[in-house]
Motif scaffolding. Structure first.
Motif: not given
Length: 82
Positions: A33-41
């Motif tokens: 999954y793509s994510t928001s925050g400190h990590y991209d995936l």
């Protein structure tokens, strides 16, 4: 089989390329999954019980083109509806 979750920090503009590469080349992947925050995936993998998690991450995931950093989570128990 043991599940692990790995978060990926990608180089700028590389998150979708890394996600595609994971799906196409890493046999142990379940989903990404793509994510928001400190990590991209964030990706879920299922490893054989005798497979070394550290070697898997450092030899199969971290060297992928576009990966800048990883953060690994080991899962113990899944909860859900019966």
């Amino acid at each position: 089989m043991k599940p692990i979750f790995v978060q990926f920090k990608c180089r700028p503009g590389q998150a979708y390329k890394v996600a595609d590469t994971l799906v196409e080349t890493v046999e142990e992947i379940s989903e990404v999954y793509s994510t928001s925050g400190h990590y991209d995936l964030i990706a879920k993998f299922y490893l054989d019980d005798d497979k070394d998690i550290g070697r898997f991450v450092t030899e199969s995931l971290q060297p992928l083109d576009g990966v800048a950093d990883t953060f690994t989570l080991v899962a113990f128990k899944a909860f859900g509806r019966a």
